[in-house]
Scaffold this motif. Structure first.
Motif, PDB file in Angstrom:
ATOM      1  N   LEU A  39       0.829  -1.210   0.000  1.00  0.00           N
ATOM      2  CA  LEU A  39       0.000   0.000   0.000  1.00  0.00           C
ATOM      3  C   LEU A  39       0.859   1.255   0.000  1.00  0.00           C
ATOM      4  O   LEU A  39       0.547   2.231  -0.691  1.00  0.00           O
TER       5      LEU A  39
ATOM      6  N   HIS B 258      -3.202  -2.916  -3.702  1.00  0.00           N
ATOM      7  CA  HIS B 258      -4.405  -3.140  -2.895  1.00  0.00           C
ATOM      8  C   HIS B 258      -4.663  -4.632  -2.698  1.00  0.00           C
ATOM      9  O   HIS B 258      -5.042  -5.075  -1.600  1.00  0.00           O
TER      10      HIS B 258
ATOM     11  N   MET C  32      -2.532  -6.227   0.035  1.00  0.00           N
ATOM     12  CA  MET C  32      -3.035  -5.938   1.379  1.00  0.00           C
ATOM     13  C   MET C  32      -4.244  -6.811   1.702  1.00  0.00           C
ATOM     14  O   MET C  32      -4.359  -7.335   2.815  1.00  0.00           O
ATOM     15  N   ILE C  33      -5.141  -6.976   0.729  1.00  0.00           N
ATOM     16  CA  ILE C  33      -6.304  -7.843   0.932  1.00  0.00           C
ATOM     17  C   ILE C  33      -5.849  -9.278   1.216  1.00  0.00           C
ATOM     18  O   ILE C  33      -6.360  -9.950   2.123  1.00  0.00           O
TER      19      ILE C  33
ATOM     20  N   LEU D  45     -12.733  -5.941   6.842  1.00  0.00           N
ATOM     21  CA  LEU D  45     -11.516  -5.239   6.426  1.00  0.00           C
ATOM     22  C   LEU D  45     -11.205  -5.496   4.954  1.00  0.00           C
ATOM     23  O   LEU D  45     -10.807  -4.591   4.217  1.00  0.00           O
TER      24      LEU D  45
ATOM     25  N   ALA E  53     -11.037  -2.741   2.012  1.00  0.00           N
ATOM     26  CA  ALA E  53      -9.829  -2.617   1.195  1.00  0.00           C
ATOM     27  C   ALA E  53     -10.150  -2.808  -0.282  1.00  0.00           C
ATOM     28  O   ALA E  53      -9.610  -2.106  -1.151  1.00  0.00           O
TER      29      ALA E  53
ATOM     30  N   GLN F 228     -11.990   0.348  -1.635  1.00  0.00           N
ATOM     31  CA  GLN F 228     -11.041   1.446  -1.823  1.00  0.00           C
ATOM     32  C   GLN F 228     -10.122   1.188  -3.009  1.00  0.00           C
ATOM     33  O   GLN F 228      -9.770   2.111  -3.751  1.00  0.00           O
ATOM     34  N   GLY F 229      -9.749  -0.069  -3.188  1.00  0.00           N
ATOM     35  CA  GLY F 229      -8.899  -0.408  -4.318  1.00  0.00           C
ATOM     36  C   GLY F 229      -9.573  -0.102  -5.640  1.00  0.00           C
ATOM     37  O   GLY F 229      -8.955   0.463  -6.551  1.00  0.00           O
TER      38      GLY F 229
ATOM     39  N   HIS G  82      -5.379   6.587   2.892  1.00  0.00           N
ATOM     40  CA  HIS G  82      -5.817   5.190   2.880  1.00  0.00           C
ATOM     41  C   HIS G  82      -4.794   4.287   3.565  1.00  0.00           C
ATOM     42  O   HIS G  82      -5.167   3.345   4.284  1.00  0.00           O
TER      43      HIS G  82
ATOM     44  N   SER H 174      -5.978   2.240   6.762  1.00  0.00           N
ATOM     45  CA  SER H 174      -5.868   0.786   6.706  1.00  0.00           C
ATOM     46  C   SER H 174      -5.056   0.264   7.893  1.00  0.00           C
ATOM     47  O   SER H 174      -5.428  -0.734   8.526  1.00  0.00           O
TER      48      SER H 174
END
Length: 299
Positions: free
Chosen positions: A186, A227, A230-231, A251, A255, A258-259, A285, A289
């Protein structure tokens, strides 16, 4: 405090590039939350890590301001946020001295971490400082050869999280590496947006970022991939029982949303003003996050 002094402080703060500072804060927050989850939190060590990370980020930004001007990548005609040296607001020699002072302060702060982790932390600290300078300076500037993204992912992701966790827990876990990869990906997106905006001027100056080398389409894919990493990290932590499954699901949904939203903003951006706004949104973000995942780790 006089008007001139306030203006000077404001100028130095602008040169520190506050939009990028979440990249320094986020990994420390996450690592400390993980240490708290494991019952091993040490706020003194965490505070020193936070100070060191912020100083490295600011020192790197000052170095970038100085070296990009010297190398011709930043001029008064740049399309992004103004740069203090290129705009004639701070003399090059003054910025160079400020850069050295910030890195020297970071070294001193880093020495305070030795009782928590021993001499390996000295190596990590010195390498971090040298790479901060080499990011745009030295005989092989990393950012000019497409290694800037790797620098951010490694030092503001993997190293920052793992080292911050280590000085508190006195051990390294796979969960720390997973968190480091997620937040590092991120944080790299901040650089992706910045380089995306500067493709034309960077190409002219011979600054071969990944955006210059492979184009806008590649940067758009890289941005979305950040992104997704992170997911994936959140999913792995849930699978290991570190995050409560319903919390992890929420979460991951956040994420993912937002991605999609931010990736669309990147691909549809028309000109520097929209990309500058996205740069700020990307930094926020990263911070949000880190905060949300940290709260999730406390369940």
């Amino acid at each position: 405090m006089s008007t001139g002094e306030r203006a000077s402080i404001s100028l130095w703060w602008e040169a520190a590039r506050p939009r990028t500072l979440p990249a320094a804060v986020a990994p420390v927050v996450l690592a400390t939350a993980l240490a708290r989850h494991d019952g091993l939190m040490n706020l003194t060590a965490a505070g020193l890590c936070l100070a060191f990370a912020l100083l490295i980020q600011i020192g790197t930004n000052y170095a970038n301001d100085y070296y990009d001007f010297v190398k011709g990548a930043d001029t008064a005609a740049r399309v992004g946020p103004r740069r203090a040296v290129a705009a004639g607001l701070i003399a090059p020699a003054t910025m160079q001295r400020a850069m050295m002072a910030v890195f020297a302060t970071a070294f001193v702060v880093g020495l305070g971490l030795l009782p928590f982790g021993g001499w390996p932390l000295l190596v990590v600290g010195v390498v971090s400082i040298l790479c901060g300078i080499a990011y745009t300076g030295g005989p092989y500037p990393l950012a000019y050869h497409g290694w800037g993204d790797v620098f951010v992912f490694v030092f503001f992701g993997l190293v920052a999280v793992v080292a911050t966790y280590f000085v508190q827990a006195q051990r390294i876990t796979s969960e720390a590496w997973i968190l480091g990869a997620g937040i590092g990906a991120l944080a790299t997106n901040i650089l992706v947006v910045n380089n995306y905006r500067d493709i034309a001027t960077d190409r002219q100056a011979g600054k071969r970022t990944l955006a210059v080398r492979f184009g806008e389409g590649f940067s758009q894919i890289q941005f979305m991939a950040g992104h997704l990493v992170m997911i994936g990290a959140i999913g792995l932590l849930a699978g290991r029982g570190v995050l409560f499954a319903p919390v992890a699901g929420a979460l991951m949904a956040f994420a993912g949303l937002q991605g999609v939203v931010q990736s669309r903003r990147l691909s549809s951006a028309r000109g520097a003003p929209e990309l500058i706004q996205l740069l700020g949104a990307t930094g926020r973000h990263v911070a949000l996050s880190a905060l949300l995942v940290s709260v999730g780790l406390l369940f």
